[in-house]
Design a protein around this motif. Sequence first.
Motif, mmCIF file in Angstrom:
data_model
loop_
_atom_site.group_PDB
_atom_site.id
_atom_site.type_symbol
_atom_site.label_atom_id
_atom_site.label_comp_id
_atom_site.label_asym_id
_atom_site.label_seq_id
_atom_site.Cartn_x
_atom_site.Cartn_y
_atom_site.Cartn_z
ATOM 1 N N MET A 95 0.821 -1.192 0.000
ATOM 2 C CA MET A 95 0.000 0.000 0.000
ATOM 3 C C MET A 95 0.868 1.261 0.000
ATOM 4 O O MET A 95 0.512 2.244 -0.617
ATOM 5 N N ARG A 96 1.986 1.207 0.666
ATOM 6 C CA ARG A 96 2.837 2.385 0.767
ATOM 7 C C ARG A 96 3.334 2.840 -0.600
ATOM 8 O O ARG A 96 3.379 4.031 -0.890
ATOM 9 N N ILE A 97 3.698 1.896 -1.455
ATOM 10 C CA ILE A 97 4.201 2.292 -2.775
ATOM 11 C C ILE A 97 3.089 2.941 -3.600
ATOM 12 O O ILE A 97 3.338 3.858 -4.378
ATOM 13 N N GLY A 98 1.872 2.498 -3.405
ATOM 14 C CA GLY A 98 0.747 3.133 -4.089
ATOM 15 C C GLY A 98 0.579 4.581 -3.650
ATOM 16 O O GLY A 98 0.298 5.467 -4.469
ATOM 17 N N LEU A 158 3.817 11.409 -5.796
ATOM 18 C CA LEU A 158 4.716 11.877 -6.860
ATOM 19 C C LEU A 158 3.931 12.393 -8.053
ATOM 20 O O LEU A 158 4.301 13.391 -8.684
ATOM 21 N N SER A 159 2.835 11.709 -8.371
ATOM 22 C CA SER A 159 2.002 12.112 -9.509
ATOM 23 C C SER A 159 1.333 13.449 -9.259
ATOM 24 O O SER A 159 1.346 14.340 -10.114
ATOM 25 N N GLU A 160 0.739 13.589 -8.090
ATOM 26 C CA GLU A 160 0.033 14.824 -7.751
ATOM 27 C C GLU A 160 0.966 16.025 -7.684
ATOM 28 O O GLU A 160 0.600 17.123 -8.088
ATOM 29 N N ALA A 161 2.163 15.816 -7.178
ATOM 30 C CA ALA A 161 3.117 16.916 -7.034
ATOM 31 C C ALA A 161 3.803 17.271 -8.351
ATOM 32 O O ALA A 161 4.487 18.286 -8.438
ATOM 33 N N GLY A 162 3.628 16.435 -9.361
ATOM 34 C CA GLY A 162 4.254 16.706 -10.651
ATOM 35 C C GLY A 162 5.764 16.542 -10.622
ATOM 36 O O GLY A 162 6.474 17.176 -11.400
ATOM 37 N N LEU A 163 6.260 15.687 -9.723
ATOM 38 C CA LEU A 163 7.701 15.503 -9.576
ATOM 39 C C LEU A 163 8.291 14.522 -10.576
ATOM 40 O O LEU A 163 9.510 14.449 -10.720
ATOM 41 N N HIS A 221 -4.473 6.246 -11.159
ATOM 42 C CA HIS A 221 -4.303 7.594 -10.619
ATOM 43 C C HIS A 221 -3.151 8.322 -11.306
ATOM 44 O O HIS A 221 -3.279 9.495 -11.671
ATOM 45 N N ALA A 222 -2.042 7.620 -11.486
ATOM 46 C CA ALA A 222 -0.884 8.242 -12.138
ATOM 47 C C ALA A 222 -1.223 8.645 -13.567
ATOM 48 O O ALA A 222 -0.876 9.745 -14.003
ATOM 49 N N ARG A 223 -1.892 7.778 -14.295
ATOM 50 C CA ARG A 223 -2.235 8.101 -15.686
ATOM 51 C C ARG A 223 -3.206 9.272 -15.756
ATOM 52 O O ARG A 223 -3.101 10.113 -16.649
ATOM 53 N N ARG A 224 -4.152 9.347 -14.821
ATOM 54 C CA ARG A 224 -5.073 10.496 -14.793
ATOM 55 C C ARG A 224 -4.332 11.792 -14.509
ATOM 56 O O ARG A 224 -4.776 12.863 -14.897
ATOM 57 N N SER A 225 -3.193 11.692 -13.830
ATOM 58 C CA SER A 225 -2.369 12.868 -13.528
ATOM 59 C C SER A 225 -1.398 13.200 -14.651
ATOM 60 O O SER A 225 -0.578 14.098 -14.517
ATOM 61 N N GLY A 226 -1.454 12.439 -15.746
ATOM 62 C CA GLY A 226 -0.607 12.723 -16.901
ATOM 63 C C GLY A 226 0.743 12.035 -16.885
ATOM 64 O O GLY A 226 1.633 12.394 -17.655
#
Length: 82
Positions: A1-4, A10-15, A34-39
């Motif tokens: 769960m932690r890696i998720g 990381l995705s939300e922060a755009g890092l 979630h990552a793909r939705r964040s681009g």
Amino acid sequence: MRIGLDIAALSEAGLVNQIIMISGDSDFVPAAKHARRSGIDFILDPMWARAADSLNEHVDGVRECVARRSENDPLHVGNIDL
């Protein structure tokens, strides 16, 4: 769960702009979505195993970055005499 959670953060922060997941477990479907939705470009490397079909549907590509075994590579762990 932690890696998720790390993937989501990381995705939300755009890092990051690309994530390579070395797994084939369907538990990572929500993180991949979630990552793909964040681009984020989300690549899967199942390391010669069969990845879950549900995970394959939610990644941008599947890529095996390491060959199984090379007979002519003296540094491959399978070719080293210990």
